[in-house]
Scaffold this active site. Structure first.
Site, mmCIF file in Angstrom:
data_model
loop_
_atom_site.group_PDB
_atom_site.id
_atom_site.type_symbol
_atom_site.label_atom_id
_atom_site.label_comp_id
_atom_site.label_asym_id
_atom_site.label_seq_id
_atom_site.Cartn_x
_atom_site.Cartn_y
_atom_site.Cartn_z
ATOM 1 N N THR A 13 7.556 -11.622 -1.898
ATOM 2 C CA THR A 13 8.209 -11.219 -0.642
ATOM 3 C C THR A 13 7.667 -9.901 -0.091
ATOM 4 O OG1 THR A 13 9.941 -10.339 -2.060
ATOM 5 C CG2 THR A 13 10.386 -12.447 -0.982
ATOM 6 N N MET A 15 4.714 -6.791 0.908
ATOM 7 C CA MET A 15 3.555 -6.761 1.818
ATOM 8 C C MET A 15 2.359 -7.470 1.199
ATOM 9 S SD MET A 15 4.041 -5.586 4.677
ATOM 10 C CE MET A 15 2.445 -6.078 5.208
ATOM 11 N N CYS A 151 -6.590 0.228 -3.720
ATOM 12 C CA CYS A 151 -7.252 -0.236 -2.483
ATOM 13 C C CYS A 151 -8.283 0.769 -1.950
ATOM 14 C CB CYS A 151 -6.206 -0.557 -1.418
ATOM 15 S SG CYS A 151 -4.911 0.674 -1.265
ATOM 16 N N GLN A 178 -5.986 6.622 5.219
ATOM 17 C CA GLN A 178 -5.471 5.363 4.703
ATOM 18 C C GLN A 178 -4.382 4.744 5.581
ATOM 19 O OE1 GLN A 178 -6.100 7.028 0.219
ATOM 20 N NE2 GLN A 178 -4.707 5.296 0.447
ATOM 21 N N GLY A 182 -0.790 0.088 3.240
ATOM 22 C CA GLY A 182 -0.982 0.428 1.836
ATOM 23 C C GLY A 182 0.275 0.965 1.182
ATOM 24 N N LYS A 207 -6.181 8.331 -9.042
ATOM 25 C CA LYS A 207 -6.728 6.973 -9.205
ATOM 26 C C LYS A 207 -8.149 6.894 -8.648
ATOM 27 C CE LYS A 207 -2.229 4.743 -8.811
ATOM 28 N NZ LYS A 207 -1.264 4.189 -7.864
ATOM 29 N N HIS A 244 -8.651 0.977 5.413
ATOM 30 C CA HIS A 244 -8.825 2.349 4.929
ATOM 31 C C HIS A 244 -10.227 2.842 5.320
ATOM 32 C CE1 HIS A 244 -5.127 1.997 2.912
ATOM 33 N NE2 HIS A 244 -5.510 1.996 1.648
HETATM 34 P P1 NAP Z 1 6.414 -4.065 -1.735
HETATM 35 O O1 NAP Z 1 6.234 -4.440 -0.304
HETATM 36 O O2 NAP Z 1 7.421 -3.056 -2.100
HETATM 37 O O3 NAP Z 1 6.754 -5.437 -2.554
HETATM 38 C C1 NAP Z 1 7.146 -5.446 -3.916
HETATM 39 C C2 NAP Z 1 7.424 -6.877 -4.414
HETATM 40 O O4 NAP Z 1 7.868 -6.834 -5.776
HETATM 41 C C3 NAP Z 1 8.536 -7.598 -3.635
HETATM 42 O O5 NAP Z 1 8.279 -8.985 -3.625
HETATM 43 C C4 NAP Z 1 9.769 -7.326 -4.499
HETATM 44 O O6 NAP Z 1 10.761 -8.323 -4.384
HETATM 45 C C5 NAP Z 1 9.187 -7.398 -5.886
HETATM 46 N N1 NAP Z 1 10.011 -6.647 -6.837
HETATM 47 C C6 NAP Z 1 10.464 -5.371 -6.715
HETATM 48 N N2 NAP Z 1 11.214 -5.028 -7.789
HETATM 49 C C7 NAP Z 1 11.234 -6.112 -8.587
HETATM 50 C C8 NAP Z 1 11.826 -6.399 -9.849
HETATM 51 N N3 NAP Z 1 12.572 -5.476 -10.503
HETATM 52 N N4 NAP Z 1 11.647 -7.618 -10.401
HETATM 53 C C9 NAP Z 1 10.908 -8.546 -9.761
HETATM 54 N N5 NAP Z 1 10.306 -8.362 -8.567
HETATM 55 C C10 NAP Z 1 10.453 -7.152 -7.992
HETATM 56 O O7 NAP Z 1 5.051 -3.566 -2.360
HETATM 57 P P2 NAP Z 1 3.525 -3.926 -1.926
HETATM 58 O O8 NAP Z 1 2.975 -2.977 -0.947
HETATM 59 O O9 NAP Z 1 3.483 -5.385 -1.626
HETATM 60 O O10 NAP Z 1 2.724 -3.621 -3.287
HETATM 61 C C11 NAP Z 1 2.844 -4.438 -4.440
HETATM 62 C C12 NAP Z 1 1.933 -3.918 -5.557
HETATM 63 O O11 NAP Z 1 0.579 -3.989 -5.145
HETATM 64 C C13 NAP Z 1 2.203 -2.461 -5.944
HETATM 65 O O12 NAP Z 1 1.983 -2.302 -7.338
HETATM 66 C C14 NAP Z 1 1.143 -1.718 -5.147
HETATM 67 O O13 NAP Z 1 0.843 -0.460 -5.699
HETATM 68 C C15 NAP Z 1 -0.020 -2.688 -5.255
HETATM 69 N N6 NAP Z 1 -1.035 -2.539 -4.210
HETATM 70 C C16 NAP Z 1 -0.702 -2.451 -2.898
HETATM 71 C C17 NAP Z 1 -1.707 -2.362 -1.933
HETATM 72 C C18 NAP Z 1 -1.409 -2.300 -0.479
HETATM 73 O O14 NAP Z 1 -2.370 -2.127 0.300
HETATM 74 N N7 NAP Z 1 -0.143 -2.439 -0.048
HETATM 75 C C19 NAP Z 1 -3.038 -2.365 -2.318
HETATM 76 C C20 NAP Z 1 -3.352 -2.467 -3.647
HETATM 77 C C21 NAP Z 1 -2.347 -2.558 -4.581
HETATM 78 P P3 NAP Z 1 12.067 -8.126 -3.432
HETATM 79 O O15 NAP Z 1 11.613 -8.457 -2.029
HETATM 80 O O16 NAP Z 1 13.014 -9.122 -3.977
HETATM 81 O O17 NAP Z 1 12.516 -6.704 -3.589
#
Ligand code: NAP
Length: 352
Positions: A13, A15, A151, A178, A182, A207, A244
């Site tokens: 769900t 991003m 990223c 950035q 992200g 990082k 980025h």
């Molecule tokens: P986000 O929008 O906050 O999404 C987090 C996801 O994890 C949601 O589906 C959430 O579900 C779920 N979640 C949260 N707490 C949970 C729990 N206790 N048990 C099970 N599921 C849980 O974060 P994001 O930006 O997508 O990033 C996700 C990961 O990718 C992070 O580790 C981030 O550092 C990494 N990342 C992000 C980017 C980027 O450009 N955004 C790039 C590289 C890496 P709910 O909707 O139910 O809360």
């Protein structure tokens, strides 16, 4: 046609999770059979709970999928899971899958630094995948965790790899601009970022200064010797949606002319093992010659968002050469990187 490999998305769900669904829609090798989220959403239909934030429509097959718990019991027949979980959650959850024989391709930072976990960029270090043999043996897991980098690291290390191979690197200075995506959704409050630049992204500089050293490091048996290069990173959040931008200065171990630098960037190819995988970028690096490119809005979708765009290659009075890098952070820097890793893993395991 042979059957596709059943996969799941953990944290579907968020991003990055949404981008996974978009990127995996119609994938030739992988079929998404399960989606997970946090406990409060388990049992609900995807379209009822997700706040869909991408310009492209939600894939039809995802709409009525029922969200499962983020545990092996929640992913049905999936043989491989793509993890878009927050790092703290990933640390607890991901080993449970590997211990049950389900392979993990993770975006999270939780395991990137473990010496037995590959930190993979298939255009750069696919040979590091052999670390999974050590991981499985030492941890007693039938499957393993593989990770893709942060990223910002991703675009940087792809641009550095050809220079490292051809001339060696002494030091690298990078200042990042950035994108907001992200930071996930809702991320940075609009009142904090509009008309503004925020010169602090928690944990990011560390990082970006460390991860390239592992990726560019030499594989010695089942160990990676960190590359002997010093990196200095300044990271900033800017009001851009995706993409980025990095301003990079480099001191080479063996000085090279600008023409030589451009030639190795333009001519860079992924190793033969990963060059023809479905998500391989074509080209790996696009070099722009206009004085005002690359720009995120204009250039982030180059090569379906998988190509790293380099421009403004010019002499650097401190080192040898400086240039601008643009990389799509949620595609090449997140889901595209993880799916490309998954394809390489599937080939390495003999599934394809
Ligand atoms: P986000 O929008 O906050 O999404 C987090 C996801 O994890 C949601 O589906 C959430 O579900 C779920 N979640 C949260 N707490 C949970 C729990 N206790 N048990 C099970 N599921 C849980 O974060 P994001 O930006 O997508 O990033 C996700 C990961 O990718 C992070 O580790 C981030 O550092 C990494 N990342 C992000 C980017 C980027 O450009 N955004 C790039 C590289 C890496 P709910 O909707 O139910 O809360």
């Amino acid at each position: 046609m042979t059957e596709r490999i059943p996969v799941a998305v953990l944290g579907a769900t968020g991003m990055v999770g949404q981008r996974f669904l978009q990127f995996l829609d119609g994938h030739p090798w992988f079929e998404v059979v399960a989606l997970t989220a946090s406990e409060g959403r388990v049992g609900r239909r995807y379209r009822e709970v997700v706040d869909w934030r991408l310009p492209q429509p939600m894939p039809v097959w995802a709409e009525d999928m029922v969200l499962g718990p983020t545990s092996p019991a929640g992913v049905g027949e999936a043989r491989l899971v793509f993890s878009a979980l927050p790092s703290g959650v990933a640390r607890e959850a991901e080993p449970q899958f590997a211990a049950r024989g389900i392979w993990v391709c993770s975006n999270a930072s939780a395991y990137r630094r473990e010496p037995d976990v590959p930190l993979l960029v298939p255009e750069v270090n696919p040979d590091h995948i052999v670390l999974i043999e050590r991981q499985r043996r030492e941890r007693g897991w039938p499957a393993a965790i593989i990770t893709n980098p942060n990223c910002t690291t991703t675009g940087l290390v792809i641009a550095l790899a050809p220079l490292h191979r051809s001339f060696g690197l002494k030091w690298v200075f990078v200042a990042s601009l950035q994108a907001l995506s992200g930071a996930g959704y809702p991320g940075v409050p609009s009142l904090a970022i509009l008309d503004n630049v925020i010169p602090h992204i928690p944990g990011e500089e560390d990082k970006v200064e460390w991860e390239p050293r592992k990726i560019l490091g030499a594989l010695e048996g089942e160990e990676v010797r960190l590359a002997d290069v010093t990196l200095s990173a300044h990271t900033h959040r800017v009001p851009v949606w995706d993409g980025h931008t990095l301003a990079v200065s480099v001191a080479l171990a063996r000085p090279a002319s600008l023409d030589e630098v451009v030639a190795v960037l333009e001519g860079y190819e992924a190793p033969a093992s990963t060059r023809d995988l479905p998500s391989a970028p074509r080209p790996v690096i696009a070099v722009r010659t206009e004085p005002d490119r690359p720009q995120p809005r204009l250039d982030r979708d180059t090569g379906r968002g998988m190509t790293t765009v380099v421009g403004r290659v010019r002499p650097d009075p401190l080192g040898h050469v400086k240039f601008t890098v643009l990389s799509h952070n949620t595609i090449r820097g997140a889901v595209g990187g993880a799916v490309y890793n998954g394809e390489w893993l599937a080939r390495y395991l003999g599934w394809r």
